[in-house]
Design an enzyme around this catalytic site. Structure first.
Site, mmCIF file in Angstrom:
data_model
loop_
_atom_site.group_PDB
_atom_site.id
_atom_site.type_symbol
_atom_site.label_atom_id
_atom_site.label_comp_id
_atom_site.label_asym_id
_atom_site.label_seq_id
_atom_site.Cartn_x
_atom_site.Cartn_y
_atom_site.Cartn_z
ATOM 1 N N HIS A 261 -10.726 -4.244 -4.506
ATOM 2 C CA HIS A 261 -10.914 -5.155 -3.365
ATOM 3 C C HIS A 261 -10.979 -4.349 -2.080
ATOM 4 O O HIS A 261 -10.773 -3.136 -2.080
ATOM 5 C CB HIS A 261 -9.813 -6.218 -3.322
ATOM 6 C CG HIS A 261 -8.414 -5.703 -3.176
ATOM 7 N ND1 HIS A 261 -7.791 -4.957 -4.160
ATOM 8 C CD2 HIS A 261 -7.522 -5.812 -2.167
ATOM 9 C CE1 HIS A 261 -6.565 -4.645 -3.767
ATOM 10 N NE2 HIS A 261 -6.379 -5.143 -2.546
ATOM 11 N N HIS B 36 -9.221 -4.172 0.782
ATOM 12 C CA HIS B 36 -8.097 -3.755 1.616
ATOM 13 C C HIS B 36 -8.058 -2.226 1.746
ATOM 14 O O HIS B 36 -8.371 -1.503 0.799
ATOM 15 C CB HIS B 36 -6.769 -4.274 1.056
ATOM 16 C CG HIS B 36 -6.594 -5.748 1.243
ATOM 17 N ND1 HIS B 36 -5.625 -6.475 0.607
ATOM 18 C CD2 HIS B 36 -7.279 -6.645 2.003
ATOM 19 C CE1 HIS B 36 -5.710 -7.737 0.953
ATOM 20 N NE2 HIS B 36 -6.707 -7.872 1.800
ATOM 21 N N ASP C 154 -5.827 0.097 1.753
ATOM 22 C CA ASP C 154 -5.058 0.958 0.852
ATOM 23 C C ASP C 154 -5.700 1.070 -0.529
ATOM 24 O O ASP C 154 -5.186 1.798 -1.396
ATOM 25 C CB ASP C 154 -3.598 0.475 0.740
ATOM 26 C CG ASP C 154 -3.481 -0.943 0.207
ATOM 27 O OD1 ASP C 154 -4.361 -1.764 0.528
ATOM 28 O OD2 ASP C 154 -2.517 -1.232 -0.521
ATOM 29 N N HIS C 155 -6.819 0.399 -0.734
ATOM 30 C CA HIS C 155 -7.569 0.529 -1.985
ATOM 31 C C HIS C 155 -8.980 1.067 -1.748
ATOM 32 O O HIS C 155 -9.472 1.874 -2.535
ATOM 33 C CB HIS C 155 -7.646 -0.827 -2.696
ATOM 34 C CG HIS C 155 -6.319 -1.337 -3.155
ATOM 35 N ND1 HIS C 155 -5.860 -1.182 -4.444
ATOM 36 C CD2 HIS C 155 -5.322 -1.967 -2.477
ATOM 37 C CE1 HIS C 155 -4.646 -1.708 -4.542
ATOM 38 N NE2 HIS C 155 -4.293 -2.188 -3.357
ATOM 39 N N HIS D 192 -6.124 -13.016 -4.356
ATOM 40 C CA HIS D 192 -5.597 -12.046 -3.398
ATOM 41 C C HIS D 192 -6.649 -11.803 -2.314
ATOM 42 O O HIS D 192 -6.350 -11.809 -1.117
ATOM 43 C CB HIS D 192 -5.246 -10.748 -4.114
ATOM 44 C CG HIS D 192 -4.612 -9.714 -3.249
ATOM 45 N ND1 HIS D 192 -3.333 -9.837 -2.745
ATOM 46 C CD2 HIS D 192 -5.086 -8.529 -2.790
ATOM 47 C CE1 HIS D 192 -3.054 -8.779 -2.014
ATOM 48 N NE2 HIS D 192 -4.105 -7.968 -2.016
ATOM 49 N N ASP E 86 -4.634 -5.635 -7.170
ATOM 50 C CA ASP E 86 -3.526 -6.434 -6.638
ATOM 51 C C ASP E 86 -3.531 -7.864 -7.181
ATOM 52 O O ASP E 86 -2.974 -8.766 -6.555
ATOM 53 C CB ASP E 86 -3.595 -6.467 -5.105
ATOM 54 C CG ASP E 86 -3.121 -5.166 -4.473
ATOM 55 O OD1 ASP E 86 -2.766 -4.241 -5.225
ATOM 56 O OD2 ASP E 86 -3.136 -5.069 -3.234
ATOM 57 N N HIS F 166 -0.017 -1.015 -7.674
ATOM 58 C CA HIS F 166 1.174 -0.583 -6.939
ATOM 59 C C HIS F 166 2.363 -0.393 -7.880
ATOM 60 O O HIS F 166 2.437 -1.013 -8.943
ATOM 61 C CB HIS F 166 1.564 -1.616 -5.868
ATOM 62 C CG HIS F 166 0.596 -1.739 -4.743
ATOM 63 N ND1 HIS F 166 0.696 -1.002 -3.589
ATOM 64 C CD2 HIS F 166 -0.501 -2.522 -4.592
ATOM 65 C CE1 HIS F 166 -0.293 -1.330 -2.777
ATOM 66 N NE2 HIS F 166 -1.032 -2.247 -3.358
#
Length: 540
Positions: free
Chosen positions: A340, A342, A344-345, A396, A419, A458
């Site tokens: 996705h 975001h 941090d990905h 998400h 996530d 995570h």
């Protein structure tokens, strides 16, 4: 020291307020989170060390100000002697020579020499630097001061702008209860065209304009500003303590914080080369998965077809670590699988595209950084001889994609869930609903073979299992897995992969149809159960 006040001097009480603001900054409000991560005993030791350092720093500043006052007093006395023709004090630099020699019957020198160290004048730091240092030292002082002030103002500017935006922006995606992880591209107010990033920039600009008079117009009389700042900080402390006490009284103690947690995740540890987990390789019959830790608790996965050495990487936010692993093992990296958009990905995609020319970057929508292959549910492609099937799991984020990778028939498949599904938990419903998450976990992922390996985005396993145990206190599967996961984390080992079978036994979000879960949430419909669980987990 007796209090002496002149029109050009702050009172002792104002000085105490100033010293308080030096020692107790806004960072102290983060102490509960720091204690929670580091452990209460380690946190207490660190705060005591910091308190001692603060005391030494303030004492040094006061002694420096006193010495500067004494030197200026001595210089004035010498100047008066020259004007009056008075003989006396030697100009020797010997430490045995008193700074100011007493003269009998002189009212100015009736007391001991220590009175010359009384702080009777306000001396700016630049003036003190010129007193104690030579020209080079003074220049270095101003450079250090400029760097410090720039960094300090940058931190305050970012923190204040972010905090004001969080308070002012009233629109939140469905089922979201936490400001910290709302994407910047979400609207600030419902029906407006201003998103949270624009709002942050607006408040940052206001902060800079408000700060202007203090920077550019030599505004120095900050007595009332210091008083107001102290009052605000005390109010913040009072609210924090009151809220914590209320929670303890109403809900009782939650969990058992460790005394010491040396492996606590932190920006300092991970940002300067540390890793929250050890790099690990999971070997299958025809494929291997390299588990690469990133940021505070993220996982990246390097998927390798053992027969051809062709590889793909999932969510490579740390492009440097991925590139070095690929180079060390002589893999042929051809694809990036982004779950996705975001940061941090997907935040490392652009850097990866520069390191690996012509690399294919897969993602579920155009918000994925540097994406050049948009995929949807049911799409498929290959990594060498490995087959990859895309599974659409919106909730998400609306474009969230999980990737199911299969090799030889006797080799269990692996699913990379980002996530959507965690070991023992699931992602927040940022852009979706409980019904969508029910479909994602039950119909899409839940229908995969039980032996399917689950690689999530995570390292949340221990906390998730603690929540699961609070929902089902008698679930022996959760108890056993939590004990295993705790041992893994003590050894800095990852708790992935899990399996679909294991998640059906230990993950409350994949057990919403079970009577024990419905009884806990006081619901009778799996969708309502999912919504209730997510809300409870958000506040766990």
């Amino acid at each position: 020291m007796p209090e002496r006040t002149t029109p050009d001097q702050y009172s002792t009480w104002v000085g105490l307020i100033y010293v308080f603001n030096l020692i107790v900054g806004t960072g102290a409000l983060t102490l509960p989170a720091a204690f929670n991560r580091a452990g209460w005993a380690l946190g207490l030791c660190v705060i005591l060390i910091l308190a001692f350092i603060s005391f030494v720093t303030v004492t040094f500043v006061i002694e420096t100000m006193a010495s500067a006052n004494a030197i200026l007093t001595w210089q004035r006395i010498q100047d008066r002697k020259k004007v009056s023709g008075e003989s006396g004090l030697s100009h020797s630099d010997s430490e045995d020579t008193p700074l100011v020699s007493p003269v009998a019957n002189s009212p100015d020198r009736a007391s001991t020499s220590c009175r010359y160290y009384m702080i009777n004048e306000k001396i700016e730091m630049g003036e003190m630097a010129s007193i104690f240092f030579n020209k080079l030292g003074t220049t270095l002082f101003y450079i250090c001061l400029a760097v410090y002030l720039y960094g300090d103002l940058s931190i305050y500017g970012a923190a204040i702008g972010k905090s004001m935006a969080d308070v002012a922006c009233t629109y939140q995606p469905a089922n979201l209860t936490c400001n910290d992880t709302i994407p910047d591209d979400v609207l600030c107010w419902e029906g407006s065209t201003v998103n949270r990033l624009v709002a942050y920039r607006i408040f940052l600009t206001i902060f800079i304009i408000a700060l202007g008079p203090f920077v550019f117009f030599n505004v120095q009389k900050t007595k009332y500003l210091q008083v107001m700042t102290s009052m605000m900080r005390w109010m913040a402390f009072a609210i924090m303590i009151t809220y914590a006490a209320r929670t303890l009284i109403i809900s009782g103690p939650q969990n058992s914080p460790p005394a010491v947690n040396i492996l606590a995740s932190s920006i300092a540890a991970n940002g300067f080369g540390g890793m929250h987990s050890l790099k690990t390789v999971v070997q299958g019959q025809s494929m291997s998965v390299h588990i690469l830790p990133a940021l505070q608790d993220n996982f990246m996965y390097l998927i390798v077809d053992d027969s051809t050495k062709e590889a793909a990487v999932v969510d490579p936010v740390n492009s440097t670590l991925v590139a070095s692993t690929v180079e060390e093992n002589k893999f042929n990296l051809t694809k990036i699988l982004t779950t996705h958009h975001h940061w941090d990905h997907a935040g490392g995609n652009e850097s990866m595209s520069k390191k690996f020319k012509d690399i294919q970057i897969y993602g579920g929508d155009n918000r994925v950084e540097a994406v050049n292959k948009i995929v949807a549910h049911g799409d498929s492609f290959n990594i060498g001889s490995l087959k990859v099937q895309c599974l659409g799991t919106p909730c998400h984020t609306t474009g969230h994609i999980c990737y199911l990778v299969s090799g030889e028939d006797d080799d269990p498949p692996s699913v990379f869930t980002g996530d959507t599904l965690f070991a023992g938990g699931c992602g927040r419903f940022f852009e979706g609903t409980a019904a969508q998450m029910c479909r994602a976990l039950g119909d899409v992922l839940g229908s995969l073979p039980d032996k399917t390996k689950v690689f999530c985005g995570h390292e949340y396993t221990c906390q998730n299992l603690k929540f699961g145990l609070s929902v089902e206190p008698s679930n022996e599967n959760i108890k056993n897995k939590l004990e295993w996961a705790t041992t893994q984390r003590k050894n800095q080992a990852p708790t992935v992969p899990s399996t679909i079978e294991d998640e059906k036994k230990t993950n409350p979000f994949m057990r919403v149809h079970e009577a024990s879960i419905m009884e806990h949430t006081a619901t009778t419909d799996p969708v309502d159960t999912m919504a209730s669980l997510r809300k409870e987990k958000d506040n766990f």
